[in-house]
Design an enzyme around this catalytic site. Structure first.
Site, short mmCIF file in Angstrom:
data_model
loop_
_atom_site.label_atom_id
_atom_site.label_comp_id
_atom_site.label_asym_id
_atom_site.label_seq_id
_atom_site.Cartn_x
_atom_site.Cartn_y
_atom_site.Cartn_z
N GLN A 43 -8.49 -6.58 -22.04
CA GLN A 43 -8.80 -5.78 -20.75
C GLN A 43 -9.97 -6.40 -20.41
OE1 GLN A 43 -6.80 -3.36 -19.09
NE2 GLN A 43 -8.30 -3.38 -17.69
N LYS A 78 -1.14 2.30 -19.93
CA LYS A 78 -0.57 1.30 -20.41
C LYS A 78 0.08 1.75 -21.65
CE LYS A 78 -2.98 -2.30 -18.20
NZ LYS A 78 -4.23 -3.45 -18.31
N ASP A 105 -0.16 -11.18 -20.23
CA ASP A 105 -0.86 -11.28 -18.95
C ASP A 105 -0.51 -12.58 -18.31
OD1 ASP A 105 -2.28 -9.09 -18.30
OD2 ASP A 105 -3.97 -9.45 -19.45
#
Ligand code: NAP
Length: 297
Positions: free
Chosen positions: A97, A53, A120
């Protein structure tokens, strides 16, 4: 019939190129999109995701802020980091995460992220917006799945879509997105009766289960589009391991009209969509809605 392979890597590269171009335009106006990734502990799979990422963020011309916290971090300490990032004007997107270590309430952490920085799309406010059909950040993997499906079908309207899996990360938001695209949506899960029969109805089948090669060719309608979200590590040759999806790729390819490979299908799209969401959070014009219009055959 041999299915067309949906090349997620190439489609993701195209989207990343569009994101990079729009990022340059935004940077010329003095705004450099910034993504903060918070990782707790050192789960090896998460380490790889976070590294990929950050690399993609920098390649897109954005700023990457990585926060590595020890596995022993307390919930209060993690929440304090999130609050600090919420206040940081250089940070437009925040990603925590998952999974988080035991003892940390993931729901509390998700709810602590500023909904405007929630790239997200997991914050309850954004979940509600998606359900209500309002604009807002859409979870990256489901968005990627719909973009891939739209490279095959000019419109998803009226298609019988079956999503296997009902997680908050993939299955549920994907079903909402497909509904928004006017597909007729069925969500299947571990308690679904006669799953093969449900799958055989699908013009568009999305597997998000986490069970290696569970979906067999006899479950597939002739010519269907199959999107495989699953990532499963299985024993390979010479004591090595390899990645496979939830779909028995070789045999399903003989029946399906189009299919995503694993790896090289949904995975690269997830990262590209994260970049698009970060750009959008920074004020760029590549929102999820715009993304969905970009990929038509
Ligand atoms: P999850 O939270 O474990 O959800 C799995 C879903 O599959 C659940 O809804 C479960 O049903 C259902 N299921 C399990 N066994 C089943 C069975 N035998 N028949 C029918 N349904 C069954 O997993 P997830 O987070 O959604 O992830 C799913 C897969 O996608 C995993 O392999 C994950 O690694 C992969 N993934 C990939 C990406 C990517 O970027 N490529 C991103 C996210 C996830 P119940 O609800 O009834 O238990």
């Amino acid at each position: 019939m041999t299915a067309r392979i949906i090349d997620g890597k190439a489609i993701a590269a195209e989207l990343r190129g569009k994101v990079a171009a729009e990022t340059r335009r935004l940077a010329a106006r003095g705004i450099v999109p910034g993504l903060a990734v918070v990782m707790v502990g050192n789960d090896p799979a998460s380490e790889v995701y976070v590294r990929n990422k950050s690399k993609a963020v920098i390649e897109a011309g954005m700023r990457s802020f990585d926060h590595r916290l020890p596995a022993m971090v307390t919930e209060a300490e993690l929440l304090a980091v999130v609050q600090r990032l919420n206040r940081d004007a250089a940070v437009h997107g925040i990603l925590v995460q998952m999974p988080l270590p035991r003892g940390i309430d993931a729901a509390k952490v998700i709810a602590a992220v500023d909904p405007a920085k929630d790239v997200d799309g997991f914050h309850p406010l954004n979940v509600g917006k998606l359900a209500a059909g309002w604009p807002g950040p859409v979870p990256c993997t489901p968005l990627g799945c719909v973009l891939l499906a739209k490279t095959v079908h000019a419109s998803l309207a009226g298609l019988e879509a079956v999503v296997i899996g009902r997680s908050n990360i993939v299955g549920k938001p994907l079903a909402q997105l497909l509904l928004r695209e006017n597909a007729t949506v069925t969500i299947a899960h571990s308690k679904t009766r006669d799953l093969p029969a449900v799958c055989r109805r699908a013009d568009l089948l999305v597997a998000a289960i986490g069970r290696a090669e569970m979906i067999r060719s006899a479950w597939i309608k002739h010519g269907a589009t199959v999107i495989d979200v699953g990532v499963n590590r299985v024993a390979g040759k010479g004591g090595k391991t390899r990645l496979v999806g939830d779909v028995a790729f070789a045999e399903v390819s003989e029946v399906a009209g189009a299919i995503t490979p694993v790896p090289g299908g949904v995975g690269p799209m997830t990262i590209a969509c994260l970049l698009a969401n970060t750009l959008s959070a920074a004020g760029g014009s590549l929102s999820s809605v715009v993304c969905l219009q970009l990929f038509q055959p």
